[in-house]
Design a protein around this motif. Structure first.
Motif, PDB file in Angstrom:
ATOM      1  N   ASP A 180       0.644  -1.104   0.045  1.00 62.41           N
ATOM      2  CA  ASP A 180       0.047  -0.049  -0.065  1.00 62.41           C
ATOM      3  C   ASP A 180       0.785   1.030   0.088  1.00 62.41           C
ATOM      4  OD1 ASP A 180      -2.614  -1.445  -0.002  1.00 62.41           O
ATOM      5  OD2 ASP A 180      -2.275  -1.734   2.410  1.00 62.41           O
ATOM      6  N   THR A 181       1.969   1.138   0.480  1.00 62.11           N
ATOM      7  CA  THR A 181       2.912   2.337   0.598  1.00 62.11           C
ATOM      8  C   THR A 181       3.391   2.531  -0.540  1.00 62.11           C
ATOM      9  OG1 THR A 181       3.473   1.737   2.851  1.00 62.11           O
ATOM     10  CG2 THR A 181       5.070   3.083   1.806  1.00 62.11           C
ATOM     11  N   LEU A 182       3.841   1.626  -1.308  1.00 59.01           N
ATOM     12  CA  LEU A 182       4.530   1.729  -2.628  1.00 59.01           C
ATOM     13  C   LEU A 182       3.235   2.430  -3.747  1.00 59.01           C
ATOM     14  CD1 LEU A 182       6.678   0.823  -4.730  1.00 59.01           C
ATOM     15  CD2 LEU A 182       5.551  -1.165  -5.025  1.00 59.01           C
ATOM     16  N   VAL A 183       1.990   1.649  -3.582  1.00 59.01           N
ATOM     17  CA  VAL A 183       0.960   1.925  -4.423  1.00 59.01           C
ATOM     18  C   VAL A 183       0.585   3.741  -4.238  1.00 59.01           C
ATOM     19  CG1 VAL A 183      -1.386   1.893  -5.123  1.00 59.01           C
ATOM     20  CG2 VAL A 183       0.095  -0.107  -4.878  1.00 59.01           C
ATOM     21  N   ALA A 184       0.702   3.899  -2.996  1.00 64.57           N
ATOM     22  CA  ALA A 184       0.386   5.488  -2.589  1.00 64.57           C
ATOM     23  C   ALA A 184       1.249   6.267  -2.986  1.00 64.57           C
ATOM     24  CB  ALA A 184       0.096   5.375  -1.148  1.00 64.57           C
ATOM     25  N   MET A 185       2.546   6.040  -2.729  1.00 64.73           N
ATOM     26  CA  MET A 185       3.545   6.814  -2.994  1.00 64.73           C
ATOM     27  C   MET A 185       3.787   6.868  -4.699  1.00 64.73           C
ATOM     28  SD  MET A 185       6.999   5.953  -0.499  1.00 64.73           S
ATOM     29  CE  MET A 185       7.983   6.937  -1.447  1.00 64.73           C
ATOM     30  N   GLY A 186       3.652   5.825  -5.494  1.00 63.35           N
ATOM     31  CA  GLY A 186       3.526   6.074  -6.846  1.00 63.35           C
ATOM     32  C   GLY A 186       2.740   6.877  -7.487  1.00 63.35           C
ATOM     33  N   THR A 187       1.305   6.400  -6.958  1.00 68.21           N
ATOM     34  CA  THR A 187      -0.065   7.124  -7.672  1.00 68.21           C
ATOM     35  C   THR A 187       0.181   8.615  -7.129  1.00 68.21           C
ATOM     36  OG1 THR A 187      -1.302   6.353  -6.036  1.00 68.21           O
ATOM     37  CG2 THR A 187      -1.190   5.145  -8.048  1.00 68.21           C
ATOM     38  N   GLY A 188       0.540   8.757  -5.684  1.00 69.31           N
ATOM     39  CA  GLY A 188       0.710  10.164  -5.390  1.00 69.31           C
ATOM     40  C   GLY A 188       1.747  11.118  -5.930  1.00 69.31           C
ATOM     41  N   ALA A 189       2.588  10.455  -6.366  1.00 69.10           N
ATOM     42  CA  ALA A 189       3.661  11.116  -7.047  1.00 69.10           C
ATOM     43  C   ALA A 189       3.501  11.474  -8.438  1.00 69.10           C
ATOM     44  CB  ALA A 189       5.103  10.250  -7.261  1.00 69.10           C
ATOM     45  N   ALA A 190       2.818  10.490  -9.196  1.00 66.49           N
ATOM     46  CA  ALA A 190       2.341  10.908 -10.457  1.00 66.49           C
ATOM     47  C   ALA A 190       1.157  11.687 -10.556  1.00 66.49           C
ATOM     48  CB  ALA A 190       1.750   9.401 -11.414  1.00 66.49           C
ATOM     49  N   TYR A 191       0.332  11.619  -9.673  1.00 62.37           N
ATOM     50  CA  TYR A 191      -0.863  12.781  -9.618  1.00 62.37           C
ATOM     51  C   TYR A 191      -0.344  14.112  -9.311  1.00 62.37           C
ATOM     52  CZ  TYR A 191      -4.744  15.007  -7.834  1.00 62.37           C
ATOM     53  OH  TYR A 191      -5.903  16.056  -7.785  1.00 62.37           O
ATOM     54  N   PHE A 192       0.803  14.431  -8.391  1.00 68.04           N
ATOM     55  CA  PHE A 192       1.230  15.620  -8.193  1.00 68.04           C
ATOM     56  C   PHE A 192       2.019  16.041  -9.218  1.00 68.04           C
ATOM     57  CE2 PHE A 192      -0.032  14.615  -3.537  1.00 68.04           C
ATOM     58  CZ  PHE A 192      -1.060  15.639  -3.538  1.00 68.04           C
ATOM     59  N   TYR A 193       2.765  15.393  -9.673  1.00 66.33           N
ATOM     60  CA  TYR A 193       3.598  15.854 -11.058  1.00 66.33           C
ATOM     61  C   TYR A 193       2.486  16.317 -12.158  1.00 66.33           C
ATOM     62  CZ  TYR A 193       6.324  15.640 -15.215  1.00 66.33           C
ATOM     63  OH  TYR A 193       7.054  15.819 -16.368  1.00 66.33           O
ATOM     64  N   SER A 194       1.360  15.500 -12.323  1.00 62.26           N
ATOM     65  CA  SER A 194       0.455  15.851 -13.325  1.00 62.26           C
ATOM     66  C   SER A 194      -0.124  17.063 -12.699  1.00 62.26           C
ATOM     67  CB  SER A 194      -0.518  14.763 -13.392  1.00 62.26           C
ATOM     68  OG  SER A 194       0.159  13.686 -14.059  1.00 62.26           O
ATOM     69  N   LEU A 195      -0.496  17.314 -11.716  1.00 69.05           N
ATOM     70  CA  LEU A 195      -1.278  18.423 -11.099  1.00 69.05           C
ATOM     71  C   LEU A 195      -0.257  19.516 -11.404  1.00 69.05           C
ATOM     72  CD1 LEU A 195      -3.570  19.754  -9.258  1.00 69.05           C
ATOM     73  CD2 LEU A 195      -2.049  19.178  -7.300  1.00 69.05           C
ATOM     74  N   PHE A 196       0.944  19.599 -10.848  1.00 68.13           N
ATOM     75  CA  PHE A 196       2.072  20.699 -11.258  1.00 68.13           C
ATOM     76  C   PHE A 196       1.927  21.137 -12.724  1.00 68.13           C
ATOM     77  CE2 PHE A 196       6.242  22.425 -11.862  1.00 68.13           C
ATOM     78  CZ  PHE A 196       6.040  23.548 -10.820  1.00 68.13           C
ATOM     79  N   ALA A 197       1.905  19.933 -13.594  1.00 69.13           N
ATOM     80  CA  ALA A 197       2.135  20.187 -15.151  1.00 69.13           C
ATOM     81  C   ALA A 197       0.730  20.904 -15.445  1.00 69.13           C
ATOM     82  CB  ALA A 197       2.346  18.978 -15.754  1.00 69.13           C
ATOM     83  N   THR A 198      -0.233  20.650 -14.893  1.00 73.67           N
ATOM     84  CA  THR A 198      -1.729  21.466 -15.294  1.00 73.67           C
ATOM     85  C   THR A 198      -1.899  22.721 -14.728  1.00 73.67           C
ATOM     86  OG1 THR A 198      -2.599  19.086 -15.294  1.00 73.67           O
ATOM     87  CG2 THR A 198      -4.045  21.047 -15.077  1.00 73.67           C
ATOM     88  N   VAL A 199      -1.380  22.627 -13.380  1.00 72.94           N
ATOM     89  CA  VAL A 199      -1.425  24.143 -12.988  1.00 72.94           C
ATOM     90  C   VAL A 199      -0.412  25.247 -13.494  1.00 72.94           C
ATOM     91  CG1 VAL A 199      -1.236  25.420 -10.517  1.00 72.94           C
ATOM     92  CG2 VAL A 199      -2.524  23.413 -10.777  1.00 72.94           C
ATOM     93  N   PHE A 200       0.684  24.661 -13.586  1.00 67.49           N
ATOM     94  CA  PHE A 200       1.689  25.550 -14.309  1.00 67.49           C
ATOM     95  C   PHE A 200       2.263  24.751 -15.659  1.00 67.49           C
ATOM     96  CE2 PHE A 200       2.214  25.823  -9.663  1.00 67.49           C
ATOM     97  CZ  PHE A 200       1.995  27.086  -9.468  1.00 67.49           C
ATOM     98  N   PRO A 201       1.681  25.068 -16.545  1.00 73.01           N
ATOM     99  CA  PRO A 201       2.010  24.313 -17.961  1.00 73.01           C
ATOM    100  C   PRO A 201       3.208  25.100 -18.558  1.00 73.01           C
ATOM    101  CG  PRO A 201      -0.136  25.742 -18.261  1.00 73.01           C
ATOM    102  CD  PRO A 201       0.383  25.805 -16.693  1.00 73.01           C
TER     103      PRO A 201
END
Length: 158
Positions: A88-109
């Motif tokens: 669960d730690t691995l899944v949460a860290m991986g999906t969380g990192a991908a989500y926040f990377y995408s969030l950053f790329a969306t907010v600051f294109p």
């Protein structure tokens, strides 16, 4: 505070089947919206539904991550408090990192493009490295079977 957040995101009266159905519908819309960018196909009906817009994809991905995936984050937080790591730690860290990377790329294109990078640059490997790895793998398919040759004669032990 996190307990209250998890209680809001994951109420007790919602079944896993209901969460899976909602997650499958939203994820299908995300995949449909990404097809034109991934394949280069021109699909006008995707643009009509605005599924190719990053903000729409962010709105579709957020409930999938935070509501359907809340159990992963909840169990990862429990493991973190016990100073352990689980899947669960691995899944949460991986999906969380991908989500926040995408969030950053969306907010600051412009952040990546101003630096001369594309937001999806992490998918691209230099072609020279790929050719070198492919050549090495074709020349020595299994490291245990690799033998030292010089001038066509075998230099190792039989």
């Amino acid at each position: 505070m996190l307990k209250k957040l998890f209680d809001v995101l994951l109420p007790q009266n919602v079944t896993i089947l209901e969460m899976s159905i909602v997650g499958a519908i939203l994820s299908t819309l995300l995949v449909l919206g990404s097809i034109s960018a991934m394949t280069g196909l021109n699909l006008p009906w995707i643009r009509t539904l605005w599924l190719d817009k990053s903000w729409v994809q962010l709105v579709l991905a957020t409930p999938v991550l935070l509501w359907c995936g809340a159990d992963f984050f909840k169990n990862a937080w429990k493991a973190f408090k016990r100073h352990t790591a689980t899947m669960d730690t691995l899944v949460a860290m991986g999906t969380g990192a991908a989500y926040f990377y995408s969030l950053f790329a969306t907010v600051f294109p412009g952040f990546f493009t101003d630096a001369g990078l594309m937001p999806d640059v992490y998918y691209q490997l230099p072609k020279k490295r790929i050719r070198q790895k492919h050549h090495f793998l074709m020349a020595t398919p299994y490291p245990s079977m690799a033998k030292s040759h010089k001038g066509g004669t075998h230099q190792g032990k039989e």
